[in-house]
Design an enzyme around this catalytic site. Structure first.
Site: not given
Length: 584
Positions: A148, A175, A248, A327, A329, A358, A424-425, A469, A473
């Protein structure tokens, strides 16, 4: 000789152009069934009038490893006129066969039309991924949790950094400024590329539910700050890759809101895969989604308007901000026609942009030069995790699996495959390894000695833990007293070696070597300048490893200990340790 197990087809990973002059050809046979394979090859138009036969020659293929079922054979040839007819001479102690497009023969057919055909090596068909990718070491950043740097743009309800375990809905204020503030940390580690999970305006903390693909999420900063981030990265030799969520959108994407409001009268009703009107967003939704997540409606990429909008997005962030790659998704659920247009659009704007899909499974349909440069190499991830972290497979199974993966794609693809240990998955590698840091080091060693382009998930280099998850994270640890500096130094050293020695980054002459010890693996590789020899003890016990004869009494550079040494007949390895040697 089991004919049913002998396989080749004249395309994809079985024959392809390495460059404008060279073809690489692969064959597979039943494991331990064939002793020698030679390529029979020649120009399709060369004919001996006196002998009334096609003119051909032979060249031995090299053994390229075994998996649980098959042996693989590989060879390079340079057709004089860029065209080729070819077959295979297979020999074992019982039989000699010639394998051609028309089948098997005991005598070599004299007519060229019997053989496999590579019509012409066209320059336009040579798969040419960006040259810079193979030498890049990536670092994946989940922006909301990295740092941050600007408290003035914190979302409402932002929690103090690291104040509690992450949830699916909590915000901590990470950020762009936070990333800018810590670029020197990445440079020190040796990072030359960062992959950012989605940065576009979205409702969630993960940002995979896009509201506006043309706008930065305000919690990360603005376009001016993002442009500064990219520029600062480039000044420090770091490439930047963004996450494109084109399978999506989010539920608050304005076209989807328009469909909810206007139903049959909406101009956007064909932008999605609706199963009825009015739209029902509660479970089960009456439209296609990512998984069963109703807040992520699937986009209809066959619709010309959707396609045009998303291709404009792909161009915009390259033209305006000079990003270096995308990348993609959930790439396997988007139609191939869209990805072909996506590649043409992106490469026209920036020819050396990296396009990464991915996909978690065999991805050959996307890797034929007309769609992606590479995919996320989860099959390799799984093999490394299963063997080193969880111990759910044996040494033999690990060797078989990695050999199969290496032979799954053309070498041109293997050179730029995105090799990761976690993301992150997935749960953190330290947690999967039962908090055993020695196991984690072995995983980094394998990752960073394999061909491809490796990626480190933020915090793994300082031993951050985390379960599935959202626990994987967590906020990045910036307090030096809480960082594992020994792990950082180990990863830093491997990255430095990878940059210094090209042999780390190639599959040339790669092979696993037999060892009599259980839980010990050995492999080597050799390019024109160096030979690398790796031996790993994946057990808690001390192992006395009898070295392959070719390395006994050999002078080597011990890369992990920075010393020249003479290898003996045997090498003693402590529990969960490795030897990494350059052969002199």
């Amino acid at each position: 000789m089991l004919k049913e197990a002998i396989y080749h087809r004249p395309n994809n990973e079985f024959i392809y152009a390495l460059d404008e002059e060279t073809l690489q050809i692969r064959l597979k046979t039943k494991k331990n069934d064939v002793d020698r394979v030679a390529l029979i090859f020649g120009d399709p138009y060369d004919f001996n009038k006196e002998k009334k036969c096609w003119i051909s020659k032979q060249k031995d293929m090299r053994f390229n490893g075994s998996d649980g079922l098959y042996d693989y054979w590989l060879i390079e040839v340079k057709p004089e006129h860029k065209r080729l007819r070819y077959g295979f001479l297979l020999i074992n102690s019982d039989k000699t066969l010639v394998y051609t497009e028309r089948g098997f023969y005991e005598q070599q057919p004299k007519d060229a039309s019997f053989y496999f055909c590579f019509p012409f090596l066209n320059k336009a068909d040579v798969f040419s991924p960006p040259a810079w990718v193979n030498s890049t070491v990536w670092y994946q950043i989940f922006p909301e949790r990295f740092a941050n740097g600007d408290f003035s743009i914190n979302p409402e309800g932002t929690l103090p950094w690291k104040s509690e375990r992450p949830s699916h809905k909590g915000f901590y204020g990470g950020d762009f400024q936070g990333i800018i503030d810590h670029l020197d940390y990445l440079v020190d580690l040796g990072i030359t590329g960062i992959y950012l999970t989605p940065i576009f305006k979205a409702h969630s903390n993960h940002k995979y539910d896009t509201i506006d693909y043309m706008e930065i999420d305000p919690q990360f900063g603005d376009k001016k700050t993002f442009k500064q981030l990219v520029q600062n990265c480039h000044k420090k030799g770091i490439k930047v890759m963004l996450d494109a969520v084109f399978n999506h959108s989010g539920k608050y994407f304005s076209p989807f809101l328009d469909v909810i409001e206007k139903g049959e009268d909406s101009l956007y009703k064909d932008w999605f895969h609706l199963h009825g009107l009015p739209v029902k967003t509660s479970y089960p939704a009456n439209y296609d989604t990512f998984g069963y997540v109703s807040s992520m409606p699937k986009l209809n990429t066959e619709n010309p308007e959707v396609k045009g909008y998303l291709l404009d997005v792909a161009k915009y962030w390259i033209e305006e901000f000079d990003i270096d790659g995308w990348r993609l998704d959930v790439a396997n659920e988007v139609d191939h026609a869209f990805w072909r247009e996506f590649r043409a659009t992106v490469k026209k704007v920036k020819p050396d942009a990296y396009i990464l899909g991915e996909i978690w499974h065999d991805s050959m349909p996307w890797l034929q030069g007309d769609q992606f440069d590479a995919v996320m190499n989860y099959p390799l991830t799984n093999a490394i995790t299963d063997y080193f972290a969880t111990g759910s497979i044996s040494s033999t199974e690990f060797v078989n699996t990695v050999t199969k993966i290496i032979n799954m794609y053309p070498e041109t693809v293997n050179e730029v495959q995105f090799n990761l240990l976690g993301s992150h998955d997935t749960p953190r590698i330290l947690t999967l390894s039962g908090n055993n840091k020695k196991k984690v080091k072995l995983q980094f060693l394998v990752q960073l000695t394999m061909a491809g382009t490796p990626c480190i998930y933020y915090g793994d280099e300082i031993s951050m833990p985390g379960k599935d998850d959202p626990d994987c994270r967590r906020c990045m640890v910036w307090d030096k007293k809480e960082q594992d500096t020994d792990m950082f130094s180990f990863v830093q050293k491997l990255i430095t070696l990878r940059k210094k020695f090209d042999v780390f980054r190639t599959n040339q002459n790669f092979g696993f070597l037999d060892t009599a010890e259980s839980d010990v693996i050995c492999y080597n590789k050799q390019d024109t300048e160096n030979e690398l020899f790796v031996v790993i003890n994946n057990s808690e016990d001390v192992k006395e490893v009898t070295l392959p004869i070719r390395y006994q009494h050999n002078n080597v550079l011990d890369l992990l200990n920075d010393e020249e040494k003479l290898l003996n007949t045997k090498l003693q390895l402590q529990g969960y340790s490795a030897g990494l040697f350059l052969v002199r």
